[in-house]
Design a protein around this motif. Structure first.
Motif, PDB file in Angstrom:
ATOM      1  N   ALA A 282       0.850  -1.194   0.000  1.00 44.87           N
ATOM      2  CA  ALA A 282       0.000   0.000   0.000  1.00 44.87           C
ATOM      3  C   ALA A 282       0.888   1.247   0.000  1.00 44.87           C
ATOM      4  O   ALA A 282       2.050   1.199   0.429  1.00 44.87           O
ATOM      5  CB  ALA A 282      -0.907  -0.009   1.228  1.00 44.87           C
ATOM      6  N   THR A 283       0.341   2.348  -0.472  1.00 41.98           N
ATOM      7  CA  THR A 283       1.118   3.590  -0.557  1.00 41.98           C
ATOM      8  C   THR A 283       0.671   4.566   0.530  1.00 41.98           C
ATOM      9  O   THR A 283      -0.504   4.889   0.638  1.00 41.98           O
ATOM     10  CB  THR A 283       0.958   4.236  -1.951  1.00 41.98           C
ATOM     11  N   LEU A 284       1.647   4.998   1.329  1.00 47.94           N
ATOM     12  CA  LEU A 284       1.384   5.941   2.424  1.00 47.94           C
ATOM     13  C   LEU A 284       1.899   7.308   2.017  1.00 47.94           C
ATOM     14  O   LEU A 284       2.966   7.418   1.406  1.00 47.94           O
ATOM     15  CB  LEU A 284       2.109   5.490   3.691  1.00 47.94           C
TER      16      LEU A 284
ATOM     17  N   GLN B 129      10.143   4.932  17.204  1.00 50.01           N
ATOM     18  CA  GLN B 129       8.952   5.796  17.117  1.00 50.01           C
ATOM     19  C   GLN B 129       8.428   5.867  15.684  1.00 50.01           C
ATOM     20  O   GLN B 129       7.227   6.027  15.460  1.00 50.01           O
ATOM     21  CB  GLN B 129       9.233   7.193  17.666  1.00 50.01           C
ATOM     22  N   PHE B 130       9.319   5.731  14.696  1.00 47.55           N
ATOM     23  CA  PHE B 130       8.881   5.831  13.299  1.00 47.55           C
ATOM     24  C   PHE B 130       8.175   4.550  12.846  1.00 47.55           C
ATOM     25  O   PHE B 130       7.197   4.599  12.109  1.00 47.55           O
ATOM     26  CB  PHE B 130      10.077   6.165  12.397  1.00 47.55           C
ATOM     27  N   GLU B 131       8.690   3.410  13.314  1.00 51.11           N
ATOM     28  CA  GLU B 131       7.975   2.169  12.994  1.00 51.11           C
ATOM     29  C   GLU B 131       6.599   2.180  13.668  1.00 51.11           C
ATOM     30  O   GLU B 131       5.610   1.746  13.074  1.00 51.11           O
ATOM     31  CB  GLU B 131       8.774   0.939  13.432  1.00 51.11           C
TER      32      GLU B 131
ATOM     33  N   ALA C 126      11.531  11.602   6.444  1.00 48.36           N
ATOM     34  CA  ALA C 126      12.525  10.680   5.880  1.00 48.36           C
ATOM     35  C   ALA C 126      12.659   9.441   6.768  1.00 48.36           C
ATOM     36  O   ALA C 126      12.705   8.304   6.272  1.00 48.36           O
ATOM     37  CB  ALA C 126      13.868  11.391   5.746  1.00 48.36           C
ATOM     38  N   MET C 127      12.714   9.635   8.084  1.00 48.88           N
ATOM     39  CA  MET C 127      12.880   8.481   8.983  1.00 48.88           C
ATOM     40  C   MET C 127      11.600   7.652   9.043  1.00 48.88           C
ATOM     41  O   MET C 127      11.649   6.435   9.189  1.00 48.88           O
ATOM     42  CB  MET C 127      13.344   8.958  10.363  1.00 48.88           C
TER      43      MET C 127
ATOM     44  N   ALA D 258       8.730   2.712   7.277  1.00 45.87           N
ATOM     45  CA  ALA D 258       7.554   2.181   6.573  1.00 45.87           C
ATOM     46  C   ALA D 258       7.990   1.308   5.399  1.00 45.87           C
ATOM     47  O   ALA D 258       7.379   0.283   5.112  1.00 45.87           O
ATOM     48  CB  ALA D 258       6.663   3.325   6.102  1.00 45.87           C
ATOM     49  N   LYS D 259       9.079   1.699   4.750  1.00 48.49           N
ATOM     50  CA  LYS D 259       9.551   0.915   3.608  1.00 48.49           C
ATOM     51  C   LYS D 259      10.099  -0.442   4.071  1.00 48.49           C
ATOM     52  O   LYS D 259       9.954  -1.440   3.377  1.00 48.49           O
ATOM     53  CB  LYS D 259      10.579   1.707   2.807  1.00 48.49           C
ATOM     54  N   ARG D 260      10.699  -0.449   5.246  1.00 43.89           N
ATOM     55  CA  ARG D 260      11.182  -1.718   5.806  1.00 43.89           C
ATOM     56  C   ARG D 260      10.016  -2.686   6.028  1.00 43.89           C
ATOM     57  O   ARG D 260      10.158  -3.895   5.949  1.00 43.89           O
ATOM     58  CB  ARG D 260      11.906  -1.446   7.133  1.00 43.89           C
TER      59      ARG D 260
END
Ligand code: AMP
Length: 380
Positions: free
Chosen positions: A9-11, A288-290, A21-22, A27-29
């Motif tokens: 899916a595209t976020l 926090q980003f995950e 960026a982080m 999200a890409k991981r």
């Protein structure tokens, strides 16, 4: 129960700075595509996103068109105009909702929210004229801090007032925009708590970090914060309650003053990952980003367990004054990792990256990260 967004899916992330960026890296991981929406070409998100839409935040039509190609949208800084988030939220789920942005991007509204829900905040008055300012000083006393209600960050748009005859100059500098005058809080230290809240209202709260500032900009964050357990529990609980009261889906950070009397006063709420939470990337089971990606996608939140005491030091543009910093020297310090944001112009005061140190004790982590930074920046 809404089904989670599947990988692929595209976020969208509104804003293209280092926080976007982080977020994109995390999200890409997890297998998502990430598109940033920014009003500038030259932004850190370009290095990590699948696509960057360069668009004026005032162009609601363009934002709606972009939103049609996304499955969910989040934001990475709260000074995004709320209309931009609303234009996108009309087409695709925006997490957190634009109302959260609206409540927290203006100090007067944020204070009203805190008061309404019974959360302790600094005594304050909304100021719309120099007369209001003088009346506010008479009520709150001195010293006091005058802050613009909107678009302040890193101490910008703030004046400390020590005497009544400074009122005219302070109002000339910050008015006629609406301001908030705050009574002085005699604090012992500042801490912040990052937390995530999922679609079903579940929360996951990180270890509070202790924050040291230099010239109004966050300098070093460390966790654990080395304060009494009951106080830290209260900070965590208050943070979770604030996220619930705002109905946040995503990540938010609450900054607190710890008063000399050992109480907690909410200073600010950021409805997004926060600079003081960057140490979670190296130090926690889930960063926090995950967490932001998980919350935005409706996935279960991850464990916030911290694996080791940690400290993070910001790298500002000054560090480049003598040319490229000596990264080898910094990275030779045990337990130190480096994150650079890919910004081309190292202006003084600009956040260019950060270092994190993990160590057996938080004192050691702070000492190591500060040493690593001074080794890297020694030429400056
Ligand atoms: P802010 O942008 O509101 O986070 O303020 C930046 C910094 O100024 C804070 O981290 C504090 O160190 C200081 N500060 C802000 N408001 C107050 C206050 N009411 N009393 C004492 N110090 C303050």
């Amino acid at each position: 129960m809404t089904a989670p967004l599947p990988p692929g899916a595209t976020l969208g992330v509104i804003g293209g700075g280092q926080l976007g960026a982080m977020f994109a890296m995390a999200a890409k991981r997890l297998g998502y595509r990430v598109e940033a929406i920014s009003d500038s070409h030259d932004c850190p998100a370009t290095h990590h996103c699948d696509r960057v839409h360069v668009v004026s935040y005032a162009d609601a039509e363009a934002l709606a068109r972009i939103a049609a190609g996304l499955q969910a949208v989040t934001f990475e800084f709260e000074n995004v105009p709320v209309q931009a988030a609303r234009a996108m939220a009309a087409v695709v789920p925006c997490r957190p909702a634009p109302d959260v942005l609206f409540a927290t991007q203006d100090r007067a509204r944020e204070k009203a929210f805190l008061v309404q829900h019974g959360f302790a905040c600094a005594p304050h008055r909304v100021v719309r004229s120099c007369d209001d300012l003088r009346a506010g000083i008479a009520t709150l006393g001195l010293p006091a801090v005058l802050k613009t209600a909107a678009f302040g960050y890193d101490g910008k748009g703030q004046r400390r007032l020590a005497a009544i005859d400074e009122a005219d100059a302070a109002w000339a500098a910050l008015g006629p925009a609406e301001c908030v005058l705050e009574g002085w809080v005699d604090f012992d230290c500042e801490i912040s708590v990052v937390a995530a809240r999922g679609l079903a209202g579940e929360t996951a709260v990180f270890e509070p970090s202790r924050n040291a500032h230099a010239r109004h900009i966050l300098d070093v964050s460390s966790a654990p914060a080395q304060l009494p357990a009951a106080l830290l529990d209260e900070a965590r609980t208050t943070t979770a309650r604030i996220l619930a009261a705002l109905d946040v889906v995503g990540v938010a950070c609450v900054e607190f003053f710890v008063t000399r009397a050992g109480g907690l006063i909410v200073n600010e709420i950021a409805p997004r990952p926060h600079n003081s939470g960057h140490l979670t990337i190296a130090a926690c089971e889930t960063s926090q980003f995950e967490q932001q990606a998980r919350a935005v996608c409706g996935l279960p939140l991850g464990s916030t367990r911290q694996l080791a005491p940690a400290a993070m030091a910001n790298l500002l543009g000054e560090c480049w004054a003598g040319g490229e910093p000596d990264w080898s020297a910094a990275l030779a310090v045990p337990g130190v990792s480096l994150m650079l944001y890919g910004k081309s112009d190292p202006r003084p005061g600009r956040k260019m990256g950060h270092l994190t140190a993990l160590a057996p004790t938080v004192e050691q982590a702070i000492a190591n990260v500060v040493r690593a930074r001074s080794l890297a920046c020694r030429a400056s």
